[in-house]
Design a protein around this motif. Structure first.
Motif, PDB file in Angstrom:
ATOM      1  N   LEU A 271       0.654  -1.292   0.117  1.00 21.77           N
ATOM      2  CA  LEU A 271       0.129  -0.036  -0.021  1.00 21.77           C
ATOM      3  C   LEU A 271       0.996   1.332  -0.053  1.00 21.77           C
ATOM      4  N   ASP A 272       1.866   1.314   0.838  1.00 25.01           N
ATOM      5  CA  ASP A 272       2.743   2.669   0.868  1.00 25.01           C
ATOM      6  C   ASP A 272       3.443   2.805  -0.518  1.00 25.01           C
ATOM      7  N   SER A 273       3.743   1.716  -1.235  1.00 24.64           N
ATOM      8  CA  SER A 273       4.384   2.017  -2.343  1.00 24.64           C
ATOM      9  C   SER A 273       3.584   2.255  -3.633  1.00 24.64           C
ATOM     10  N   GLY A 274       2.117   1.998  -3.551  1.00 24.97           N
ATOM     11  CA  GLY A 274       1.241   2.176  -4.286  1.00 24.97           C
ATOM     12  C   GLY A 274       1.119   1.032  -5.530  1.00 24.97           C
ATOM     13  N   GLU A 275       1.482  -0.045  -5.059  1.00 19.20           N
ATOM     14  CA  GLU A 275       1.473  -1.137  -5.974  1.00 19.20           C
ATOM     15  C   GLU A 275       0.209  -1.983  -5.553  1.00 19.20           C
ATOM     16  N   LEU A 276      -0.185  -2.624  -6.440  1.00 16.33           N
ATOM     17  CA  LEU A 276      -1.595  -3.533  -6.125  1.00 16.33           C
ATOM     18  C   LEU A 276      -1.483  -4.693  -5.388  1.00 16.33           C
ATOM     19  N   VAL A 277      -2.217  -4.874  -4.448  1.00 18.06           N
ATOM     20  CA  VAL A 277      -2.304  -6.271  -3.639  1.00 18.06           C
ATOM     21  C   VAL A 277      -2.610  -7.430  -4.525  1.00 18.06           C
TER      22      VAL A 277
ATOM     23  N   ILE B  71       1.968   8.466  -5.757  1.00 21.95           N
ATOM     24  CA  ILE B  71       0.732   8.853  -6.129  1.00 21.95           C
ATOM     25  C   ILE B  71       0.838   8.423  -7.899  1.00 21.95           C
ATOM     26  N   LYS B  72       2.070   8.990  -8.332  1.00 19.04           N
ATOM     27  CA  LYS B  72       2.535   8.811  -9.933  1.00 19.04           C
ATOM     28  C   LYS B  72       2.491   7.424 -10.089  1.00 19.04           C
ATOM     29  N   ASN B  73       3.045   6.556  -9.374  1.00 16.10           N
ATOM     30  CA  ASN B  73       2.970   5.142  -9.612  1.00 16.10           C
ATOM     31  C   ASN B  73       1.505   4.604  -9.447  1.00 16.10           C
ATOM     32  N   ARG B  74       0.915   5.015  -8.654  1.00 17.47           N
ATOM     33  CA  ARG B  74      -0.682   4.460  -8.770  1.00 17.47           C
ATOM     34  C   ARG B  74      -1.345   4.867 -10.108  1.00 17.47           C
ATOM     35  N   ILE B  75      -0.822   6.022 -10.461  1.00 18.90           N
ATOM     36  CA  ILE B  75      -1.871   6.577 -11.627  1.00 18.90           C
ATOM     37  C   ILE B  75      -1.155   5.773 -12.857  1.00 18.90           C
ATOM     38  N   ASN B  76       0.101   5.411 -12.948  1.00 19.25           N
ATOM     39  CA  ASN B  76       0.736   4.650 -14.050  1.00 19.25           C
ATOM     40  C   ASN B  76      -0.117   3.290 -13.994  1.00 19.25           C
ATOM     41  N   LEU B  77       0.042   2.826 -12.769  1.00 16.46           N
ATOM     42  CA  LEU B  77      -0.540   1.277 -12.936  1.00 16.46           C
ATOM     43  C   LEU B  77      -2.067   1.364 -13.398  1.00 16.46           C
TER      44      LEU B  77
ATOM     45  N   VAL C 242      -5.635  -1.537 -14.748  1.00 13.53           N
ATOM     46  CA  VAL C 242      -7.096  -1.105 -14.515  1.00 13.53           C
ATOM     47  C   VAL C 242      -7.609  -0.647 -16.080  1.00 13.53           C
ATOM     48  N   ALA C 243      -7.103   0.051 -16.802  1.00 14.47           N
ATOM     49  CA  ALA C 243      -7.700   0.508 -18.191  1.00 14.47           C
ATOM     50  C   ALA C 243      -8.092  -0.461 -18.942  1.00 14.47           C
ATOM     51  N   PRO C 244      -7.160  -1.749 -19.039  1.00 11.50           N
ATOM     52  CA  PRO C 244      -7.534  -2.953 -19.684  1.00 11.50           C
ATOM     53  C   PRO C 244      -8.991  -3.688 -19.326  1.00 11.50           C
ATOM     54  N   LEU C 245      -8.958  -3.547 -17.999  1.00 13.83           N
ATOM     55  CA  LEU C 245     -10.255  -3.933 -17.388  1.00 13.83           C
ATOM     56  C   LEU C 245     -11.318  -3.516 -17.700  1.00 13.83           C
ATOM     57  N   LEU C 246     -11.363  -2.154 -18.233  1.00 10.41           N
ATOM     58  CA  LEU C 246     -12.536  -1.472 -18.623  1.00 10.41           C
ATOM     59  C   LEU C 246     -13.029  -2.179 -20.048  1.00 10.41           C
ATOM     60  N   GLU C 247     -11.994  -2.624 -20.783  1.00  8.51           N
ATOM     61  CA  GLU C 247     -12.263  -3.116 -22.260  1.00  8.51           C
ATOM     62  C   GLU C 247     -13.225  -4.504 -21.733  1.00  8.51           C
ATOM     63  N   TYR C 248     -12.815  -5.068 -20.641  1.00  9.18           N
ATOM     64  CA  TYR C 248     -13.442  -6.313 -20.597  1.00  9.18           C
ATOM     65  C   TYR C 248     -15.210  -6.048 -20.391  1.00  9.18           C
TER      66      TYR C 248
END
Ligand code: B4P
Length: 182
Positions: A53-59, A136-142, A147-153
């Protein structure tokens, strides 16, 4: 009705979910809030995910899918999912638990999201560990990568309702209410 809110960090998912909860008595399930509570209580899970969480990565998908499964044992009547799913794997797992019919994407530019999150603080004026500029920048890039490909789904199934998150909270909320015919 099950509503899934998707948007870059800072798009206002939590803010809108809270309003829906207040006005329409929806049940609000925020995976970010649940994870932060686990960290604050220093539970086994909390200790495991703190650095992520602190690094902005996904669990990991496994942890997140178990978390949602255990909270949707009675189905998803009038429920908002805020922050889940975040990957296609999570979305596929969700399809096996409930019927997904309303996915709301809140659009906001990266610059505006960054500005909001740099200013975000809780009622006590405290800042979140993951609201530092580099994180924050890392979270936005992630978000753009995963997450964007998930929207295609969901788009392929015509489930995505798109709204503009750049406006007053009341204006964004009114768009959500309108697009969901509440
Ligand atoms: P989240 O808790 O989901 O947090 P978020 O994306 O930062 O915030 P949100 O979009 O809800 O913005 P908010 O309303 O607060 O995730 C945190 C972390 O948990 C992730 O990085 C990840 O590590 C982990 N995680 C969670 N779910 C996961 C999953 N499924 N899989 C893997 N990992 C997962 O709004 C932001 C700010 O803007 C606030 O200060 C608010 O007051 C302001 N704001 C909102 N709307 C506004 C408006 N219209 N105008 C002006 N300001 C506004």
């Amino acid at each position: 009705m099950l509503i899934i809110l998707i948007g870059i960090p800072g798009a206002g998912k939590g803010t809108i979910a809270n309003q829906l909860k207040e006005k329409y008595a929806f049940r609000h399930i925020s995976t970010g809030d649940i994870l932060r509570e686990e960290v604050a209580s220093k539970s086994e899970l909390g200790n495991k995910v703190k650095n992520i969480l602190d690094s902005g990565e996904l669990v990991s998908d496994e942890i997140m899918i178990d978390m949602i499964k255990s909270r949707l044992t009675d189905g998803a009547i009038n429920c908002i999912l805020d922050g889940f799913p975040r990957t296609k794997k999570q979305a596929e797992a969700l399809d096996k638990i409930v019927e997904v019919n309303n996915v709301v994407q809140i659009h906001l530019t990266d610059q505006e999201a960054l500005k909001r999150l740099l200013n975000r603080q809780d009622e006590q004026g405290k800042k979140r560990e993951d609201d530092k500029e580099s994180v924050i920048k890392n979270r936005i890039n992630l978000f753009h990568e995963q997450v964007a490909p998930l929207l295609e789904y969901y788009r392929k199934r015509n489930l995505v309702l798109e709204i503009n998150g750049d406006g007053k909270v009341s204006e964004v909320f009114n768009q959500v209410v309108k697009c969901l015919n509440l």
